[in-house]
Design an enzyme around this catalytic site. Structure first.
Site, mmCIF file in Angstrom:
data_model
loop_
_atom_site.group_PDB
_atom_site.id
_atom_site.type_symbol
_atom_site.label_atom_id
_atom_site.label_comp_id
_atom_site.label_asym_id
_atom_site.label_seq_id
_atom_site.Cartn_x
_atom_site.Cartn_y
_atom_site.Cartn_z
ATOM 1 N N GLU A 1 -9.682 -2.072 5.194
ATOM 2 C CA GLU A 1 -10.288 -1.684 6.463
ATOM 3 C C GLU A 1 -11.586 -2.463 6.721
ATOM 4 O O GLU A 1 -12.260 -2.872 5.769
ATOM 5 C CB GLU A 1 -10.590 -0.179 6.452
ATOM 6 N N ASN B 1 -7.477 -2.574 14.329
ATOM 7 C CA ASN B 1 -8.867 -2.851 13.946
ATOM 8 C C ASN B 1 -8.969 -4.088 13.047
ATOM 9 O O ASN B 1 -10.020 -4.370 12.500
ATOM 10 C CB ASN B 1 -9.485 -1.629 13.247
ATOM 11 N N HIS C 1 -7.235 -4.620 10.218
ATOM 12 C CA HIS C 1 -6.962 -4.453 8.792
ATOM 13 C C HIS C 1 -5.680 -5.178 8.401
ATOM 14 O O HIS C 1 -4.795 -5.406 9.220
ATOM 15 C CB HIS C 1 -6.944 -2.972 8.377
ATOM 16 N N ASP D 1 0.814 -1.213 0.000
ATOM 17 C CA ASP D 1 0.000 0.000 0.000
ATOM 18 C C ASP D 1 0.849 1.265 0.000
ATOM 19 O O ASP D 1 2.065 1.215 0.180
ATOM 20 C CB ASP D 1 -0.969 -0.003 1.197
HETATM 21 P P1 PGA Z 1 2.099 -1.437 12.832
HETATM 22 O O1 PGA Z 1 0.890 -1.408 11.815
HETATM 23 O O2 PGA Z 1 3.034 -2.462 12.306
HETATM 24 O O3 PGA Z 1 2.705 -0.080 12.769
HETATM 25 O O4 PGA Z 1 1.518 -1.799 14.156
HETATM 26 C C1 PGA Z 1 0.398 -2.624 11.343
HETATM 27 C C2 PGA Z 1 -0.717 -2.329 10.387
HETATM 28 O O5 PGA Z 1 -1.407 -1.319 10.546
HETATM 29 O O6 PGA Z 1 -0.903 -3.138 9.464
#
Ligand code: PGA
Length: 254
Positions: free
Chosen positions: A142, A135, A137, A66
């Site tokens: 999302e 959450n 994702h 992404d």
């Molecule tokens: P993080 O994010 O590795 O910074 O915890 C993970 C994500 O949002 O996929």
């Protein structure tokens, strides 16, 4: 599903072993790469192994999951910059063999189509690295009433913007949109490696791996995949039910 629970400090070492195994069996692997805090221990270890001549990405290709929409590549928080600084500049993966969605494209929809075509003509992802959002994702897919199979433009969840605001001057500076590879491309990957560390991820990891498969928790779809390796530290594994813990080897000493 294979679950590894290791000490936090050993996550990188396991990440080195997993990529070495993949590149040994298929040196020209198509790798799906991720950003965020989660993959950093993996990337540090990969850089160290390449530096010691024990690992080579020379024949591999990579596709990132992404990118924020509207941030110039050169912005300190673009995922392009993240990848250069945390991995790509330091390893022997060829610059022409690394793809990251172009969040600066004038026509974001056309960029999504272009990215999917590239993914398809590469034959899809062999080995996909994933973090998980608080959450649930994966990539920037999302939670919501539906999920999208292909690469698409997404409105970032408020929770995601809040979580990522730690890297920006203020919440207002966090982009509202991103381009993300869709659930179809992720689930078509031949192998998926999901990594999580810290107590803050314990609840969502447990729900994702054992709860109902629902679009409201995109990572729950990994339960349907034939080859998922989960790498957790003790804190992230602390809410796993006994039924799943029984299938692990406890905290592994590497
Ligand atoms: P993080 O994010 O590795 O910074 O915890 C993970 C994500 O949002 O996929």
């Amino acid at each position: 599903m294979e679950i590894h629970i290791v000490q936090t400090a050993a996550i990188g070492q396991l990440g080195g072993e997993l990529i070495a195994r993949q590149l040994r069996s298929k040196p020209d692997s198509i790798l799906g790469l991720a950003t965020g805090s989660t993959p950093i221990p993996f990337y540090k270890e990969w850089i160290s192994l390449v530096g010691k001549g024990e690992l080579s990405f020379a024949r591999a290709r990579s596709f990132n999951l992404d990118e924020y929409a509207g941030l110039p590549r050169s912005h300190s928080q673009s995922y392009w910059t993240f990848m250069q600084e945390n991995l790509l500049r330091h390893i022997d993966l060829q610059a022409s063999a690394t793809e990251i969605p172009n969040g600066e494209a004038a026509d974001l929809q056309a960029e999504c189509v272009r990215y999917d075509r590239m993914l398809e003509s590469a034959g899809g992802i062999d080995w996909q690295l994933l973090g998980i959002g608080h959450n649930g994702h994966i990539g920037f897919n999302e939670p919501g009433p539906s999920l999208t199979a292909g690469t698409h433009v997404v409105e970032l969840a408020e929770e995601t913007r809040q979580a990522n605001s730690r890297f920006f001057d203020s919440l207002d500076d966090v982009p509202r949109q991103a381009i993300t590879v869709g659930m179809g491309s992720i689930l078509k990957a031949r192998e998926i490696v999901l990594v999580a560390q810290g107590e803050g991820k314990a609840d969502i990891v447990s729900q994702a791996l054992t709860g109902p498969v629902t679009t409201e928790l995109p990572a729950s779809f990994l339960q349907l995949h034939a080859k998922v390796t989960v790498v957790l530290d003790e804190a992230a594994a602390s809410k796993l039910p006994a039924s799943l813990l029984g299938s692990t080897r406890g905290v592994e000493q590497l």
